[in-house]
Design a protein around this motif. Structure first.
Motif, PDB file in Angstrom:
ATOM      1  N   LEU A 177     151.438 -34.535  18.314  1.00  0.00           N
ATOM      2  CA  LEU A 177     150.367 -33.633  17.872  1.00  0.00           C
ATOM      3  C   LEU A 177     150.597 -33.097  16.457  1.00  0.00           C
ATOM      4  N   ASN A 178     151.643 -33.577  15.797  1.00  0.00           N
ATOM      5  CA  ASN A 178     151.932 -33.211  14.413  1.00  0.00           C
ATOM      6  C   ASN A 178     152.115 -31.700  14.249  1.00  0.00           C
ATOM      7  N   ILE A 179     153.111 -31.156  14.939  1.00  0.00           N
ATOM      8  CA  ILE A 179     153.453 -29.738  14.820  1.00  0.00           C
ATOM      9  C   ILE A 179     154.844 -29.656  14.196  1.00  0.00           C
ATOM     10  N   LYS A 180     154.914 -29.102  12.984  1.00  0.00           N
ATOM     11  CA  LYS A 180     156.177 -29.080  12.232  1.00  0.00           C
ATOM     12  C   LYS A 180     156.536 -27.654  11.809  1.00  0.00           C
ATOM     13  N   TYR A 181     157.721 -27.508  11.242  1.00  0.00           N
ATOM     14  CA  TYR A 181     158.120 -26.256  10.618  1.00  0.00           C
ATOM     15  C   TYR A 181     158.964 -26.568   9.390  1.00  0.00           C
ATOM     16  N   LYS A 182     158.999 -25.599   8.471  1.00  0.00           N
ATOM     17  CA  LYS A 182     159.813 -25.749   7.279  1.00  0.00           C
ATOM     18  C   LYS A 182     161.204 -25.196   7.535  1.00  0.00           C
ATOM     19  N   THR A 183     162.201 -25.996   7.268  1.00  0.00           N
ATOM     20  CA  THR A 183     163.582 -25.541   7.417  1.00  0.00           C
ATOM     21  C   THR A 183     163.956 -24.631   6.249  1.00  0.00           C
TER      22      THR A 183
ATOM     23  N   CYS B   3     160.931 -29.706  25.999  1.00  0.00           N
ATOM     24  CA  CYS B   3     160.347 -31.019  25.693  1.00  0.00           C
ATOM     25  C   CYS B   3     160.800 -31.546  24.333  1.00  0.00           C
ATOM     26  N   THR B   4     161.735 -30.867  23.691  1.00  0.00           N
ATOM     27  CA  THR B   4     162.225 -31.198  22.345  1.00  0.00           C
ATOM     28  C   THR B   4     161.029 -31.575  21.449  1.00  0.00           C
ATOM     29  N   ASP B   5     161.073 -32.743  20.784  1.00  0.00           N
ATOM     30  CA  ASP B   5     159.979 -33.081  19.863  1.00  0.00           C
ATOM     31  C   ASP B   5     158.993 -34.086  20.453  1.00  0.00           C
ATOM     32  N   PHE B   6     159.023 -34.268  21.772  1.00  0.00           N
ATOM     33  CA  PHE B   6     158.135 -35.242  22.413  1.00  0.00           C
ATOM     34  C   PHE B   6     156.667 -34.906  22.128  1.00  0.00           C
ATOM     35  N   GLN B   7     156.271 -33.657  22.331  1.00  0.00           N
ATOM     36  CA  GLN B   7     154.878 -33.257  22.133  1.00  0.00           C
ATOM     37  C   GLN B   7     154.553 -33.048  20.658  1.00  0.00           C
ATOM     38  N   SER B   8     155.486 -32.471  19.911  1.00  0.00           N
ATOM     39  CA  SER B   8     155.198 -32.160  18.511  1.00  0.00           C
ATOM     40  C   SER B   8     155.023 -33.425  17.670  1.00  0.00           C
ATOM     41  N   ARG B   9     155.725 -34.496  17.995  1.00  0.00           N
ATOM     42  CA  ARG B   9     155.540 -35.758  17.279  1.00  0.00           C
ATOM     43  C   ARG B   9     154.168 -36.357  17.570  1.00  0.00           C
TER      44      ARG B   9
END
Length: 424
Positions: free
Chosen positions: A348-354, A340-346
């Motif tokens: 629900l605001n789910i991120k990670y630190k690069t 789902c790539t970033d469809f859901q994370s955008r």
């Protein structure tokens, strides 16, 4: 006097209870759910209009990119813009764009079973052996419900335990999830929650908020990670859950009779958060787990690359696996796997630190490890024996106390309910 004495004796407990109730916070789930941070820069760029329009068309979506481009020029209509943007489906993997309107067979796994007799379909086999009840279950269970009895109920649990054991060896963390979720979360994950096509059971709004029954553990697992930022070394974050799944969908197709499509069932679901440039790799990894699981149970199945019109809103790419059901003489869907790539994370605001310290949105992926009813159909039809019994696959026998064959059950008769409508 006695009543006063009792109060004084136990006042410490009464007061404690009162204080505890005062300090408990009342949390409105709506306040916790963030506003979606959609890729406005991409979708509101007129140069991308034709690409987005063609993607919407191929996916048979209700999105309207021209309306989005119009609203982009009206700052005072920001709420309408956000609503229209939410209707735009995910982009589509380039390899998927080359598929027509029908699934493309990627590979065949295993061999179809050979019989020297006419194989029986699951429902007839299970009912005859007193393993299954579907008819006259009463007003509580209703249409498209079922009861597993005896060894079939044990086989359900064996499948779950076997699947969980396999996933834990792959590093999946097992999470117990709720079956009731805020409707808004289900919507953010990409399921339709209104209109004629809704698949969601919505609860009556007695508690001041909108809640629904979960259709898959994927949504609860995503909800658990909402408003979080993962460390780079936590990825890929692999989670799995066993849950009841509730689907309001119905079907009149003959091939979907019996327990093939029901309103509630048990499922083991995989959910993974990955780095953006690793999600294609994780997609193949989940698919490989599914293939190994089904192969280890002696099933014959095919892997299908799904066309754009079958992806739904959130998926960038999707494969289905259809198992051979010899009793029905057809292939039937056993599982699916989606990136789902970033469809859901955008949403629900789910991120990670690069590695360089920036915060970006994770890519989410999901895959069915075991959807119990359809797995039971495939296993029982594949491993049925000429004498009317069912051989238990070798890998499930340790979870069945070493039992090797399922025979007719000695279970007590159950009451048959007859519904009588009230006469007004």
């Amino acid at each position: 006097m006695k009543a006063i004495a009792n109060f004084l004796k136990f006042r410490r407990y009464c007061t404690h209870e009162k204080v505890q109730r005062k300090i408990l916070p009342i949390v409105d789930s709506k306040e916790c759910i963030p506003e979606p941070e959609l890729d406005v820069e991409f979708f509101c760029n007129p140069a991308n209009r034709d690409q987005i329009f063609e993607n919407i068309k191929r996916r048979k979506s209700c999105g309207d990119i021209d309306k989005v481009l119009y609203l982009c020029q009206k700052p005072e209509l920001k709420h309408l813009l956000l609503n229209e943007l939410s209707r735009i489906p995910n982009l589509t993997h380039p390899a998927t764009l080359n598929i027509g309107n029908h699934p493309e067979i990627s590979k065949l796994c295993g061999s179809p079973p050979e019989f020297d007799f006419q194989p029986t379909e699951f429902e007839k086999l299970a009912v005859k052996m007193r393993l299954l009840r579907m008819d006259a279950l009463g007003p509580v269970s209703g249409h498209r419900s079922y009861i597993f009895l005896g060894d079939l109920a044990d086989l359900e649990q064996a499948l779950i335990h076997y699947t969980i054991e396999k996933l834990t060896t792959q590093g999946f963390k097992i999470v117990s999830v709720p079956d009731i979720l805020p409707t808004k979360v289900i919507e953010r994950c990409g399921l339709i929650v209104d209109g004629d096509r809704t698949l969601v059971y919505q609860l009556a709004p007695h508690y001041g908020d909108e809640f629904s029954l979960s259709g898959t553990a994927e949504m609860a697992l995503a909800y658990q990670l909402m408003n979080s930022t993962l460390e780079h070394d936590e990825l890929p974050l692999k989670m799995a859950a066993v849950s009841r799944c509730y689907r309001a969908e119905a079907s009149s197709l003959a091939d979907e009779r019996g327990i093939y499509r029901v309103h509630q069932f048990t499922k083991v679901e995989m959910f993974v958060c990955s780095e953006q440039d690793k999600s294609d790799e994780i997609f193949a990894y989940i698919q490989n787990i599914q293939e190994n699981l089904f192969t280890s149970l002696g099933l014959h199945f095919k892997v299908l690359n799904m066309p754009p019109c079958e992806l739904g809103a959130p998926a960038f790419r999707k494969t289905d696996m259809e198992g051979w059901l010899p009793g029905r003489n057809i292939f039937g869907e056993l599982s699916s796997c989606s990136n789902c790539t970033d469809f859901q994370s955008r949403r629900l605001n789910i991120k990670y630190k690069t590695k360089d310290g920036n915060s970006v949105y994770v890519h989410t992926l999901n895959g069915t490890a075991c959807a119990v009813p359809r797995m039971l159909i495939a296993i029982c039809e594949t491993h049925q024996l000429k004498n009317g019994t069912i051989a238990i696959p070798n890998n499930l026998q340790p979870f069945m106390n070493g039992k090797t064959v399922i025979r007719q059950q000695a279970v007590p008769d159950m009451r048959t309910y007859k519904y009588k409508p009230k006469v007004m």
